[in-house]
Scaffold this motif. Structure first.
Motif, short mmCIF file in Angstrom:
data_model
loop_
_atom_site.label_atom_id
_atom_site.label_comp_id
_atom_site.label_asym_id
_atom_site.label_seq_id
_atom_site.Cartn_x
_atom_site.Cartn_y
_atom_site.Cartn_z
N ARG A 29 0.81 -1.21 0.00
CA ARG A 29 0.00 0.00 0.00
C ARG A 29 0.86 1.27 0.00
O ARG A 29 0.47 2.26 -0.58
CB ARG A 29 -0.95 0.00 1.20
CG ARG A 29 -2.10 0.95 0.97
CD ARG A 29 -3.14 0.79 2.03
NE ARG A 29 -3.60 -0.58 2.12
CZ ARG A 29 -4.14 -1.10 3.22
NH1 ARG A 29 -4.24 -0.37 4.30
NH2 ARG A 29 -4.53 -2.34 3.25
N GLU A 30 2.00 1.24 0.69
CA GLU A 30 2.75 2.48 0.81
C GLU A 30 4.10 2.42 0.09
O GLU A 30 4.41 3.25 -0.74
CB GLU A 30 3.03 2.80 2.29
CG GLU A 30 1.81 2.82 3.15
CD GLU A 30 0.96 4.04 2.89
OE1 GLU A 30 1.50 5.02 2.37
OE2 GLU A 30 -0.24 3.99 3.19
N VAL A 31 4.90 1.43 0.46
CA VAL A 31 6.32 1.53 0.17
C VAL A 31 6.62 1.28 -1.30
O VAL A 31 7.34 2.06 -1.93
CB VAL A 31 7.11 0.54 1.05
CG1 VAL A 31 8.57 0.62 0.74
CG2 VAL A 31 6.86 0.85 2.50
N VAL A 32 6.03 0.21 -1.87
CA VAL A 32 6.44 -0.19 -3.22
C VAL A 32 6.15 0.90 -4.23
O VAL A 32 7.00 1.24 -5.06
CB VAL A 32 5.73 -1.50 -3.61
CG1 VAL A 32 5.94 -1.79 -5.07
CG2 VAL A 32 6.25 -2.65 -2.79
N ALA A 33 4.93 1.50 -4.13
CA ALA A 33 4.58 2.53 -5.09
C ALA A 33 5.55 3.70 -4.98
O ALA A 33 6.06 4.21 -5.99
CB ALA A 33 3.15 3.00 -4.85
N GLY A 64 -3.96 10.53 -2.13
CA GLY A 64 -5.30 10.58 -2.72
C GLY A 64 -5.80 9.19 -3.09
O GLY A 64 -6.93 8.81 -2.76
N MET A 65 -4.94 8.39 -3.77
CA MET A 65 -5.38 7.06 -4.19
C MET A 65 -5.62 6.16 -2.99
O MET A 65 -6.53 5.33 -3.00
CB MET A 65 -4.33 6.43 -5.11
CG MET A 65 -4.47 6.75 -6.57
SD MET A 65 -6.07 6.31 -7.25
CE MET A 65 -5.95 4.52 -7.25
N ASN A 66 -4.78 6.30 -1.94
CA ASN A 66 -4.99 5.46 -0.76
C ASN A 66 -6.31 5.78 -0.09
O ASN A 66 -7.07 4.87 0.27
CB ASN A 66 -3.86 5.67 0.25
CG ASN A 66 -2.65 4.87 -0.12
OD1 ASN A 66 -2.71 4.07 -1.05
ND2 ASN A 66 -1.57 5.08 0.58
N LEU A 120 2.85 11.48 9.14
CA LEU A 120 1.40 11.38 8.92
C LEU A 120 1.05 9.99 8.40
O LEU A 120 0.10 9.34 8.85
CB LEU A 120 0.94 12.43 7.91
CG LEU A 120 1.04 13.91 8.29
CD1 LEU A 120 0.66 14.78 7.12
CD2 LEU A 120 0.11 14.21 9.45
N GLU A 121 1.84 9.50 7.41
CA GLU A 121 1.57 8.18 6.82
C GLU A 121 1.70 7.08 7.87
O GLU A 121 0.90 6.15 7.92
CB GLU A 121 2.57 7.91 5.69
CG GLU A 121 2.31 8.67 4.43
CD GLU A 121 1.56 7.83 3.43
OE1 GLU A 121 1.39 6.63 3.68
OE2 GLU A 121 1.14 8.39 2.42
#
Lengths: 283, 290
Positions: free
Chosen positions: A113-117, A267-269, B90-91
């Protein structure tokens, strides 16, 4: 026609700064003008690519090949090492709670969800984006872009459209392929360094990986590739003068791209978490 | 081709290999690219040792230039670094809200922030953003000076170009970055607090801070500082090397900037994995269940 449009755009920008919003302080105004021009460039490129979808696909394939050749190793390395750390942390926390067999959930959630993108986009921006800005900027300095215009050729279509499409396709593909590095590094941490059996890890992995997660990843990174292409092309095409300006343009475009990547990510998350709340459920 | 332009020894090695064997053989190609990669790494290491050996000279003769570079670093780059690390905080809090909410441990959002900021992400994210903002800038600046022959002009004027250009930048980073990094940690924790307490309402402010200070130790701050300074020094050495040895006009500067960025990303990530294992191993340094 292209020449007329560009001239109108330049006149418009200058006219606005003289008349209507002259009271707005210079730093704010220049930021707003730049963002507006980036969006205009994006619209022109999209119109050119979608309205006349022929004649540039061979260049797109070439650019894709260059991107794979240069980007695969850095992308795997950054994603792999960072996933290694995240998995080790997840394993540490979960083994305190006696639930280390659930670590694949944490690895997958955090990574996909976060890191790879973020990593894939950063690698592509750092490797291909900077090259695009330097290439276009030095063409502007050597007045090749003006020569295109004089010959009646559309420089944006010839130079920007193939690179942009290649970035859109390959950022998404690099990110999706990097998920393999995530799975491998998670397994390495869990089974070799940690105390989880591979079967338990694999079971947890397959129960928690969902199609919306991967589709979200692909769409998000494709959007990020588009942002990278537009920003770096804009900064390259608008280099002022002298080789010093090329270096500054490269630096500025990396910073702007990072801001854009972060906005797209957030935004996409938010969008996908709202559309598919199932992505959050521990299974 | 781009390798042979900037790395003379590697191209010689490649020519030797080409003369001995068939150039189109994939194994020979692999050997040639491995040799040129190792050659570049060795040259970067030699350049880095040279920068460190120059430091006493820099302190004696070019200290004012180093202070000026440190000032530029603080004024033009620190805000970007702080804003980005605020968003990382924040993340982290967003993830803490969803992940810990699933297991019913929302009160422990502070634990997640303490781990994520202090032990996992602070040095690595700081390194990536530092590489993008400062490292790319150094490579582009020094590369431009090289192709406009300002470096040769410095040498003609009797100055020590490597000490004046690369050594002062290294000293400036050694002087200024520890302070920037400490503020960065504050920004990350503040980002976590804003997201967890003010925006999502994961836990109360008092509960968040209580758990945060319980799970965060002074040793963590020290280790994060050592970790990030090692990363920053490596990034400065790599980007100064690629800028200082640029050639081939504006395109060459762009290519070398891109190569320094790629190598910096790998270096920052590799340091992340390495230092995490050195400092923490597989254990999370938490005062529970030990």
């Amino acid at each position: 026609m292209r020449v007329r449009q560009v001239d109108q755009r330049e006149q418009g920008a200058r006219g606005i700064s003289r008349r209507g919003v002259g009271g707005v302080p210079e730093p704010v105004r220049s930021i707003v003008v730049q963002v507006g021009e980036i969006i205009q460039l994006a619209a022109r490129v999209l119109h050119s690519a979608l309205r006349y979808p022929r004649g540039y696909w061979r260049d797109v394939v070439d650019e894709c090949y260059v991107l794979v050749k240069k980007g695969l190793v850095p992308s795997f390395a950054t994603v792999g090492f960072f996933t290694f750390v995240v998995s080790a942390g997840a394993y540490g926390i979960l083994s305190r709670l006696g639930a280390e067999h659930l670590m694949a959930q944490f690895t997958l959630t955090i990574s996909i969800r976060e890191v790879v993108a973020f990593m894939a986009a950063m690698v592509v921006a750092g490797i291909m984006g900077t090259a695009i800005t330097a290439d276009l900027g030095s063409r502007v300095i050597r007045e090749e872009i003006s020569a295109f215009r004089v010959l009646g050729l559309d420089a944006e279509r010839l130079l920007v459209v193939p690179k942009m499409l290649a970035l859109v396709v390959m950022t998404a593909l690099l990110a999706v392929v990097s998920v393999a590095a995530v799975v491998a590094c998670g397994a390495l941490v869990g089974t070799v360094a940690g105390d989880v059996s591979f079967a338990a890890y694999w079971d947890s992995l397959l129960r928690n990986i969902t199609a919306p997660d991967l589709v979200n990843l692909a769409v998000k990174t494709a959007l990020m590739g588009f942002v990278i292409g537009v920003v770096h092309s804009y900064k390259g095409l608008n280099v002022s003068a002298g080789p010093e300006a090329v270096g500054r343009a490269v630096n500025q475009s990396v910073v702007i791209t990072f801001i854009g990547i972060f906005i797209v990510n957030l935004g996409m998350n938010a969008f996908s978490l709202a559309m598919y709340p199932d992505m959050n459920v521990l299974r | 081709m781009s390798n042979s332009r900037s790395v003379g020894g590697a191209s010689a090695a490649r020519e030797r290999i080409n003369q001995e064997g068939n150039a189109s053989d994939p194994l020979d190609k692999l050997a040639a690219s491995t040799v040129s990669g190792l050659d570049t790494l060795g040259k970067i290491a030699i350049f880095g040792f040279g920068m460190f050996a120059d430091l006493p000279f820099v302190v004696r003769h070019y200290f004012s230039e180093a202070i000026r570079q440190a000032g530029i670093l603080v004024v033009s780059s620190s805000v970007v670094l702080w804003v980005f690390t605020l968003t990382i905080g924040l993340e982290a809090a967003l993830l803490a809200h969803y992940i810990l909410g699933n297991v019913g441990a929302q009160d422990y959002a502070g634990m997640f922030i303490a781990f994520a900021v202090m032990q996992a992400t602070s040095a690595s994210t700081f390194g990536w953003i530092f590489a993008a903002k400062v490292g790319c800038g150094y490579a582009a600046e020094l590369g431009t000076m090289r192709i406009t022959e300002e470096v040769d002009a410095l040498r003609v004027m009797g100055m020590h170009p490597r000490a004046y250009l690369a050594g002062t930048r290294l000293l400036a980073c050694l002087l200024a970055v520890p302070f920037i990094f400490v503020v960065t940690l504050t920004m990350m924790l503040a980002g976590g607090w804003v997201m967890a307490v003010q925006i999502l309402g994961t836990t109360s402010s008092g509960g968040f801070l209580d758990v945060l200070w319980t799970f965060m130790t002074p040793l963590d701050v020290l280790l994060a500082l050592v970790w990030s300074m090692a990363t920053v020094v490596a990034i400065v050495v790599v980007s100064c090397y690629f800028g200082y040895n640029a050639s081939g006009g504006p395109v060459g500067v762009g290519t070398n900037t891109a190569r320094s960025m790629a190598l910096n990303l790998i270096v920052a990530s590799a340091f992340t994995g390495l230092f995490y294992q050195v400092f923490f191993g597989m254990n999370v340094a938490f005062p529970i269940a030990n």
